[in-house]
Design a protein around this motif. Structure first.
Motif, PDB file in Angstrom:
ATOM      1  N   MET A   1     -14.308  10.898 -16.060  1.00 42.90           N
ATOM      2  CA  MET A   1     -13.326   9.846 -16.002  1.00 42.90           C
ATOM      3  C   MET A   1     -12.648   9.906 -14.632  1.00 42.90           C
ATOM      4  SD  MET A   1      -9.806   9.658 -18.300  1.00 42.90           S
ATOM      5  CE  MET A   1      -9.309  11.358 -18.078  1.00 42.90           C
ATOM      6  N   LEU A   2     -12.501   8.739 -14.035  1.00 40.58           N
ATOM      7  CA  LEU A   2     -11.787   8.669 -12.769  1.00 40.58           C
ATOM      8  C   LEU A   2     -10.338   8.265 -13.022  1.00 40.58           C
ATOM      9  CD1 LEU A   2     -14.364   6.881 -10.451  1.00 40.58           C
ATOM     10  CD2 LEU A   2     -13.939   9.338 -10.717  1.00 40.58           C
ATOM     11  N   VAL A   3      -9.419   8.906 -12.299  1.00 43.86           N
ATOM     12  CA  VAL A   3      -8.011   8.532 -12.316  1.00 43.86           C
ATOM     13  C   VAL A   3      -7.573   8.359 -10.864  1.00 43.86           C
ATOM     14  CG1 VAL A   3      -7.495   9.609 -14.542  1.00 43.86           C
ATOM     15  CG2 VAL A   3      -7.246  10.950 -12.440  1.00 43.86           C
ATOM     16  N   TYR A   4      -6.421   7.709 -10.676  1.00 47.09           N
ATOM     17  CA  TYR A   4      -6.017   7.301  -9.334  1.00 47.09           C
ATOM     18  C   TYR A   4      -4.555   7.655  -9.074  1.00 47.09           C
ATOM     19  CZ  TYR A   4     -10.252   4.736 -10.163  1.00 47.09           C
ATOM     20  OH  TYR A   4     -11.544   4.423 -10.460  1.00 47.09           O
ATOM     21  N   ARG A   5      -4.318   7.979  -7.814  1.00 49.17           N
ATOM     22  CA  ARG A   5      -2.957   8.272  -7.370  1.00 49.17           C
ATOM     23  C   ARG A   5      -2.795   7.636  -5.993  1.00 49.17           C
ATOM     24  NH1 ARG A   5       1.205  11.763  -8.115  1.00 49.17           N
ATOM     25  NH2 ARG A   5       2.188  12.697  -6.289  1.00 49.17           N
ATOM     26  N   ILE A   6      -1.735   6.871  -5.810  1.00 50.32           N
ATOM     27  CA  ILE A   6      -1.440   6.311  -4.489  1.00 50.32           C
ATOM     28  C   ILE A   6      -0.270   7.094  -3.927  1.00 50.32           C
ATOM     29  CG2 ILE A   6      -0.680   4.283  -3.203  1.00 50.32           C
ATOM     30  CD1 ILE A   6      -2.092   2.570  -5.335  1.00 50.32           C
ATOM     31  N   THR A   7      -0.480   7.627  -2.740  1.00 54.23           N
ATOM     32  CA  THR A   7       0.536   8.463  -2.127  1.00 54.23           C
ATOM     33  C   THR A   7       0.535   8.252  -0.618  1.00 54.23           C
ATOM     34  OG1 THR A   7       1.395  10.741  -2.050  1.00 54.23           O
ATOM     35  CG2 THR A   7      -0.990  10.470  -1.872  1.00 54.23           C
ATOM     36  N   LYS A   8       1.564   8.733   0.027  1.00 55.17           N
ATOM     37  CA  LYS A   8       1.582   8.677   1.491  1.00 55.17           C
ATOM     38  C   LYS A   8       0.388   9.461   2.024  1.00 55.17           C
ATOM     39  CE  LYS A   8       6.570   8.194   1.845  1.00 55.17           C
ATOM     40  NZ  LYS A   8       7.833   8.810   2.272  1.00 55.17           N
ATOM     41  N   ALA A   9      -0.197   8.977   3.080  1.00 56.80           N
ATOM     42  CA  ALA A   9      -1.400   9.584   3.651  1.00 56.80           C
ATOM     43  C   ALA A   9      -1.211  11.068   3.944  1.00 56.80           C
ATOM     44  CB  ALA A   9      -1.827   8.835   4.905  1.00 56.80           C
ATOM     45  N   LEU A  10      -0.026  11.430   4.339  1.00 57.27           N
ATOM     46  CA  LEU A  10       0.296  12.824   4.668  1.00 57.27           C
ATOM     47  C   LEU A  10      -0.038  13.780   3.519  1.00 57.27           C
ATOM     48  CD1 LEU A  10       1.767  14.865   6.584  1.00 57.27           C
ATOM     49  CD2 LEU A  10       3.884  14.179   5.452  1.00 57.27           C
ATOM     50  N   TYR A  11       0.086  13.304   2.267  1.00 56.52           N
ATOM     51  CA  TYR A  11      -0.102  14.170   1.091  1.00 56.52           C
ATOM     52  C   TYR A  11      -1.408  13.907   0.341  1.00 56.52           C
ATOM     53  CZ  TYR A  11       4.895  14.464   1.973  1.00 56.52           C
ATOM     54  OH  TYR A  11       6.116  14.623   2.569  1.00 56.52           O
ATOM     55  N   ALA A  12      -2.264  13.068   0.879  1.00 58.11           N
ATOM     56  CA  ALA A  12      -3.436  12.597   0.128  1.00 58.11           C
ATOM     57  C   ALA A  12      -4.665  13.487   0.242  1.00 58.11           C
ATOM     58  CB  ALA A  12      -3.785  11.177   0.575  1.00 58.11           C
ATOM     59  N   ASP A  13      -4.608  14.563   0.979  1.00 56.43           N
ATOM     60  CA  ASP A  13      -5.818  15.367   1.190  1.00 56.43           C
ATOM     61  C   ASP A  13      -5.978  16.520   0.207  1.00 56.43           C
ATOM     62  OD1 ASP A  13      -3.688  16.835   2.195  1.00 56.43           O
ATOM     63  OD2 ASP A  13      -4.800  17.587   3.933  1.00 56.43           O
ATOM     64  N   ARG A  14      -5.045  16.653  -0.743  1.00 57.56           N
ATOM     65  CA  ARG A  14      -5.139  17.773  -1.690  1.00 57.56           C
ATOM     66  C   ARG A  14      -4.370  17.429  -2.966  1.00 57.56           C
ATOM     67  NH1 ARG A  14      -1.891  18.076   2.234  1.00 57.56           N
ATOM     68  NH2 ARG A  14       0.210  18.887   2.181  1.00 57.56           N
ATOM     69  N   LEU A  15      -4.744  18.091  -4.039  1.00 52.35           N
ATOM     70  CA  LEU A  15      -4.090  17.894  -5.328  1.00 52.35           C
ATOM     71  C   LEU A  15      -2.957  18.901  -5.477  1.00 52.35           C
ATOM     72  CD1 LEU A  15      -7.228  17.376  -7.610  1.00 52.35           C
ATOM     73  CD2 LEU A  15      -5.603  15.643  -6.812  1.00 52.35           C
ATOM     74  N   VAL A  16      -1.757  18.442  -5.167  1.00 49.84           N
ATOM     75  CA  VAL A  16      -0.565  19.297  -5.286  1.00 49.84           C
ATOM     76  C   VAL A  16       0.549  18.522  -5.973  1.00 49.84           C
ATOM     77  CG1 VAL A  16      -1.080  20.758  -3.288  1.00 49.84           C
ATOM     78  CG2 VAL A  16       0.259  18.684  -2.981  1.00 49.84           C
ATOM     79  N   ALA A  17       1.443  19.260  -6.596  1.00 48.15           N
ATOM     80  CA  ALA A  17       2.596  18.677  -7.284  1.00 48.15           C
ATOM     81  C   ALA A  17       3.868  19.109  -6.574  1.00 48.15           C
ATOM     82  CB  ALA A  17       2.612  19.140  -8.734  1.00 48.15           C
ATOM     83  N   LEU A 135     -10.732  16.148  -6.354  1.00 46.52           N
ATOM     84  CA  LEU A 135     -10.420  15.000  -5.521  1.00 46.52           C
ATOM     85  C   LEU A 135     -11.735  14.571  -4.882  1.00 46.52           C
ATOM     86  CD1 LEU A 135      -8.586  13.028  -3.999  1.00 46.52           C
ATOM     87  CD2 LEU A 135      -8.110  14.869  -2.363  1.00 46.52           C
ATOM     88  N   LEU A 136     -12.246  13.403  -5.279  1.00 46.56           N
ATOM     89  CA  LEU A 136     -13.540  12.942  -4.772  1.00 46.56           C
ATOM     90  C   LEU A 136     -13.430  12.351  -3.373  1.00 46.56           C
ATOM     91  CD1 LEU A 136     -15.068  11.180  -7.912  1.00 46.56           C
ATOM     92  CD2 LEU A 136     -15.464  13.506  -7.074  1.00 46.56           C
ATOM     93  N   ARG A 137     -12.406  11.541  -3.181  1.00 42.90           N
ATOM     94  CA  ARG A 137     -12.234  10.869  -1.890  1.00 42.90           C
ATOM     95  C   ARG A 137     -10.860  10.217  -1.848  1.00 42.90           C
ATOM     96  NH1 ARG A 137     -15.381   7.825  -5.091  1.00 42.90           N
ATOM     97  NH2 ARG A 137     -14.743   5.677  -5.533  1.00 42.90           N
ATOM     98  N   THR A 138     -10.492   9.782  -0.659  1.00 39.91           N
ATOM     99  CA  THR A 138      -9.307   8.947  -0.518  1.00 39.91           C
ATOM    100  C   THR A 138      -9.738   7.636   0.133  1.00 39.91           C
ATOM    101  OG1 THR A 138      -8.636   9.777   1.648  1.00 39.91           O
ATOM    102  CG2 THR A 138      -7.802  10.966  -0.283  1.00 39.91           C
ATOM    103  N   GLU A 139      -8.990   6.599  -0.163  1.00 39.83           N
ATOM    104  CA  GLU A 139      -9.285   5.277   0.378  1.00 39.83           C
ATOM    105  C   GLU A 139      -8.004   4.712   0.979  1.00 39.83           C
ATOM    106  OE1 GLU A 139     -12.201   4.375  -3.462  1.00 39.83           O
ATOM    107  OE2 GLU A 139     -10.278   3.327  -3.271  1.00 39.83           O
ATOM    108  N   PRO A 140      -8.105   3.953   2.049  1.00 41.17           N
ATOM    109  CA  PRO A 140      -6.897   3.320   2.606  1.00 41.17           C
ATOM    110  C   PRO A 140      -6.276   2.390   1.562  1.00 41.17           C
ATOM    111  CG  PRO A 140      -8.784   3.035   4.078  1.00 41.17           C
ATOM    112  CD  PRO A 140      -9.313   3.618   2.802  1.00 41.17           C
ATOM    113  N   PHE A 141      -4.970   2.304   1.571  1.00 47.21           N
ATOM    114  CA  PHE A 141      -4.278   1.393   0.668  1.00 47.21           C
ATOM    115  C   PHE A 141      -3.095   0.766   1.390  1.00 47.21           C
ATOM    116  CE2 PHE A 141      -1.413  -0.105  -2.555  1.00 47.21           C
ATOM    117  CZ  PHE A 141      -2.268  -0.717  -3.454  1.00 47.21           C
ATOM    118  N   VAL A 142      -3.040  -0.560   1.340  1.00 48.05           N
ATOM    119  CA  VAL A 142      -1.926  -1.302   1.914  1.00 48.05           C
ATOM    120  C   VAL A 142      -1.313  -2.140   0.809  1.00 48.05           C
ATOM    121  CG1 VAL A 142      -1.248  -3.052   3.613  1.00 48.05           C
ATOM    122  CG2 VAL A 142      -3.046  -1.389   4.173  1.00 48.05           C
ATOM    123  N   PHE A 143      -0.022  -2.003   0.611  1.00 51.13           N
ATOM    124  CA  PHE A 143       0.664  -2.831  -0.371  1.00 51.13           C
ATOM    125  C   PHE A 143       0.738  -4.254   0.165  1.00 51.13           C
ATOM    126  CE2 PHE A 143       2.107   1.391  -1.511  1.00 51.13           C
ATOM    127  CZ  PHE A 143       2.044   1.349  -2.898  1.00 51.13           C
TER     128      PHE A 143
END
Length: 149
Positions: A1-17, A135-143
């Motif tokens: 199952m894939l799930v998604y998280r949108i975060t600032k790019a600075l924090y997107a390279d690892r799974l941390v809380a 974490l499979l990958r990150t993708e650019p996101f613009v609101f």
């Protein structure tokens, strides 16, 4: 199952809380919030970043939760009728905190307070099965600039 998280790019390279308090956890309880869809992850950000703005550099984190991993679910029927109200954070935090302390699963499926019949997924980095979540990958996101907060 894939799930998604949108975060600032600075924090997107690892799974941390961060350990910050939110609907399903108290301060210093480390949980990663994700959503079932990119659209729900977007709405969660719009709601929770209203004072912060949406103009920074964001990324979508695409996260794989293996199908074999057990997922616990909190059903809306088991919650107070107004559970989604900000005044009910403590009731939700108790349930999420109990799940986290007891270490029952690495993933907790919770109802979205924004969209009925949609789901968010909480990930527990302290659970032994968390190492199977990737974490499979990150993708650019613009609101979209038409979104007004």
């Amino acid at each position: 199952m894939l799930v998604y998280r949108i975060t600032k790019a600075l924090y997107a390279d690892r799974l941390v809380a961060s350990g910050g308090a939110a609907r399903w956890n108290e301060r210093n309880q480390f949980v990663i919030y994700t959503a079932a869809t990119r659209a729900l992850a977007c709405l969660e950000n719009v709601v929770h970043r209203s004072g912060e703005g949406l103009q920074e550099n964001f990324r979508v984190m695409v996260i794989d939760v293996p199908e074999a991993l057990r997922v616990e679910t909190i059903l809306p029927e088991s919650l107070p009728t107004d559970w989604f109200d900000f005044q009910q954070y403590d009731a939700c935090q108790r349930l999420g905190g109990e799940w986290l302390r007891q270490g029952r699963t690495a993933v907790l499926r919770v109802p979205s307070a924004i969209i009925p019949n949609e789901w968010n997924y909480l990930l527990s980095p302290s659970h032994p099965d968390f190492s199977q979540i990737q974490l499979l990958r990150t993708e650019p996101f613009v609101f979209d600039p038409r979104i007004k907060v």
